[in-house]
Design an enzyme around this catalytic site. Structure first.
Site, short mmCIF file in Angstrom:
data_model
loop_
_atom_site.label_atom_id
_atom_site.label_comp_id
_atom_site.label_asym_id
_atom_site.label_seq_id
_atom_site.Cartn_x
_atom_site.Cartn_y
_atom_site.Cartn_z
N LEU A 39 1.00 -1.18 0.05
CA LEU A 39 0.05 -0.13 0.09
C LEU A 39 0.78 1.40 -0.06
CD1 LEU A 39 -2.76 -1.13 2.81
CD2 LEU A 39 -2.62 -1.59 0.07
N CYS A 40 2.10 1.03 -0.08
CA CYS A 40 3.04 2.45 -0.21
C CYS A 40 3.09 2.86 -1.57
CB CYS A 40 4.27 2.12 -0.01
SG CYS A 40 4.67 2.25 2.02
N HIS A 41 2.93 4.19 -1.86
CA HIS A 41 2.93 4.69 -3.13
C HIS A 41 4.32 4.67 -3.71
CE1 HIS A 41 -0.80 6.58 -1.22
NE2 HIS A 41 -1.06 6.38 -2.66
N ASP A 60 24.50 -8.30 8.38
CA ASP A 60 24.70 -9.54 7.32
C ASP A 60 26.18 -9.67 7.15
OD1 ASP A 60 24.31 -11.50 5.12
OD2 ASP A 60 25.06 -9.81 3.84
N MET A 65 7.99 6.18 5.46
CA MET A 65 8.31 4.85 5.19
C MET A 65 9.49 4.68 4.35
SD MET A 65 5.99 3.37 6.73
CE MET A 65 6.63 1.54 6.30
N GLU A 66 10.02 5.68 3.52
CA GLU A 66 11.26 5.40 2.75
C GLU A 66 12.38 5.78 3.97
OE1 GLU A 66 7.99 5.59 0.00
OE2 GLU A 66 8.25 6.99 1.86
#
Length: 164
Positions: free
Chosen positions: A78-80, A131, A116-117
């Site tokens: 749902l993120c653009h 990692d 969100m980014e």
């Protein structure tokens, strides 16, 4: 929809949907997120001295974070998809942890925010550090991933209460 009144990604029936931002004003928007990777002092020293077997941990994590911010819409439902104008990922050693602190910033002129980014960039940078150093320190801990501040849009500016 007023922010904080209801979840913006749920419609009146409770179904998940992408928010329609087509009527929102285009504004300059910026968000900054942070995270940390706690590790043994000798792991931090190995990373800072450039002796990690997989290569330059900090440079690789920075690039991974930037790449992740650009692909957030592919990772988070749902993120653009956004045309980011700037993404930065800064990684600094903090011997008091001990570990590395990551600060990610995302910026654009658009109709939706970039929190969100920024969070994705910080998270993936931390994951990449883990990692690349896990062969010598599997007990590393990713910690404190959060939004520090955001600006722009209808809701204006916001800063985390403790801003650390």
């Amino acid at each position: 929809m007023a922010t904080g009144t209801r979840l913006t990604h749920l419609d009146d029936t409770g179904a998940a949907n992408m928010v329609d931002v087509s009527e929102k004003a285009v504004t300059a928007r910026t968000a900054t997120a942070v995270g940390s990777v706690l590790m043994k002092p000798e792991t931090l020293e190995m990373i800072l001295s450039g002796n990690a077997k997989k290569g330059d941990v900090i440079a690789t994590a920075r690039i991974a974070g930037i790449m992740a911010a650009k692909r957030t819409h592919e990772l988070i439902p749902l993120c653009h998809p956004l045309a980011l104008s700037k993404v930065s990922v800064d990684i600094v050693a903090d011997e008091s942890l001990p570990g590395l602190r990551v600060t990610a910033m995302a910026k654009l002129s658009g109709q939706t925010g970039v929190e969100m980014e920024a969070l994705t960039a910080a998270s993936v940078a931390c994951l990449t550090i883990y990692d690349m150093a896990k062969a010598v320190d599997r007990g590393m801990v990713l910690s404190g991933i959060k939004v520090l501040e955001k600006s722009g849009g209808q809701s204006g500016s916001w800063t985390a209460p403790d801003n650390t």
